[in-house]
Design an enzyme around this catalytic site. Structure first.
Site, short mmCIF file in Angstrom:
data_model
loop_
_atom_site.label_atom_id
_atom_site.label_comp_id
_atom_site.label_asym_id
_atom_site.label_seq_id
_atom_site.Cartn_x
_atom_site.Cartn_y
_atom_site.Cartn_z
N HIS A 194 -8.24 3.39 3.46
CA HIS A 194 -8.52 2.99 2.08
C HIS A 194 -8.66 4.21 1.17
CE1 HIS A 194 -10.81 0.35 -0.89
NE2 HIS A 194 -11.27 1.54 -1.22
N GLU A 195 -9.45 5.17 1.59
CA GLU A 195 -9.68 6.34 0.73
C GLU A 195 -8.41 7.16 0.55
OE1 GLU A 195 -12.25 6.21 -0.92
OE2 GLU A 195 -13.48 4.87 0.31
N HIS B 204 -6.39 5.73 -2.24
CA HIS B 204 -6.77 6.24 -3.56
C HIS B 204 -6.18 7.64 -3.77
CE1 HIS B 204 -9.50 3.05 -4.58
NE2 HIS B 204 -10.40 3.35 -3.65
ZN LIG Z 1 -12.03 2.28 -3.00
#
Ligand SMILES: [Zn+2]
Length: 346
Positions: free
Chosen positions: A261-262, A265
């Site tokens: 997830h990170e 980003h």
């Molecule tokens: Zn996030």
């Protein structure tokens, strides 16, 4: 929750070997617009966000299950206001236009998503900084085996091996850097200690993924910076050490998808619930709109009237690791475009 279709396969498999169509001109890769051509990029990762503009912002990057609601008042560098998104998207579109003009490549003009953009193999060097208070596991001493498993999880997730779209990205572990420094432990998001840690430790160019592991402030699972045209010392992802696979103790969040997830980003993806039900949402057309984050692993959730159920299995939502297993083709294209204009040139 057992929604992930290829979970066992995913955990057992090594790095998937995937062939990608090379549609993107190599000339486009590495062409980054001169910084002077644009106004300064918005610092979406600023820790000192003005409170007035963010009073209604949802909570944080990724928090643990039930505690999430309580943490909703916190600001997070990865949950952006509409204005922040608008500024970032304008910069992204301008950078893409410039890149297209310079390279005369197949990059789709002005599109930040660009379904036609190629999924060329892109190898990302990874440096993992293990922040420790002492040599104990409770003090942050995450073993190499878990770090290797994390890299494997990233490679599987981004190859599409877990059930989503192939993105073209692969991850190569360059170095594990162990640092014992009690003043950086836990890692406090937005603190001067975080800045000093990154100033001391960050290595490589814009293409190098610096991942910091440790205990984190405020029950956070992690946070990340978005790409910018100029390298910032804060660039990188911070991940709760105990969220790593093959031994992490963060119940429901220990299969390595906080890392997935990170890094999403870091490659310019927003949350699937960005913008709620209105507007351009997360800027990706094949992720259905979602009013607010989903937690745990809800069944049949559909919070917006627009077509499609909530993308709760997407890596960019807030569900359990066991619930999320995919990026979409649109997200893959967006990441590749962002790579080309923001990170390809070291
Ligand atoms: Zn996030």
């Amino acid at each position: 929750m057992g929604l992930r279709p290829n979970l066992l396969t995913r955990r057992a498999a090594g790095v998937a070997s995937t062939t990608f169509a090379l549609l993107l001109s190599t000339a486009a890769v590495g062409v980054v617009p001169a910084a002077s051509a644009y106004s300064a990029a918005p610092d979406s990762t600023s820790c000192a966000e003005p409170t007035d503009a963010h009073a209604d912002v949802h909570s944080d990057a990724r928090v643990r299950g039930g505690a999430a609601k309580a943490a909703h008042k916190r600001h997070d560098p990865n949950e952006l206001t509409a204005k922040q998104v608008q500024e970032r998207e304008a910069d992204f579109a301008a950078a893409l236009r410039n890149s297209t003009l310079r390279s005369k490549s197949s990059l789709r003009t002005g599109s930040t998503e660009g379904q036609t953009v190629a999924l060329a193999p892109i190898s990302i060097p990874v440096v993992v900084h293990v922040i420790q208070r002492d040599s104990t596991r409770a003090g942050g001493n995450i073993p190499d085996s878990m770090i290797n498993s994390q890299i494997s999880v990233l490679n599987q997730a981004y190859s599409g091996a877990t059930g989503g779209a192939a993105t073209g990205f692969t991850f190569q572990l360059q170095k594990i850097n162990r640092v014992t420094n009690a003043s950086w432990y836990p890692i406090v998001q937005g603190s001067s200690a975080e800045r000093s840690m990154k100033t001391s430790l960050r290595t490589g160019g814009k293409n190098t993924l610096n991942m910091y592991l440790g205990e984190l402030s405020d029950d956070l699972l992690g946070w990340a910076t978005f790409p910018k045209r100029t390298l910032d010392v804060m660039d990188g992802v911070v991940v709760l050490g105990e969220s790593l696979p093959s031994g992490g103790t963060a119940t429901n969040y220990n299969l390595g998808d906080t890392g997935t997830h990170e890094v999403g980003h870091w490659l310019n993806l927003y949350h699937t619930f960005q913008g709620g039900c209105s507007g351009s949402g997360d800027g990706v057309s094949d992720t259905p709109a979602e009013r607010e984050p989903a937690y745990q692993c809800p069944t049949g959730r559909d919070t917006c009237t627009a077509a499609g159920k909530d993308p709760i299995t997407n890596f960019m939502d807030y569900t359990y690791d066991s619930c999320m297993y995919q990026f979409t083709a649109g997200q893959a294209s967006r990441m590749v475009n962002a790579w080309t204009v923001y990170r390809a040139a070291a």
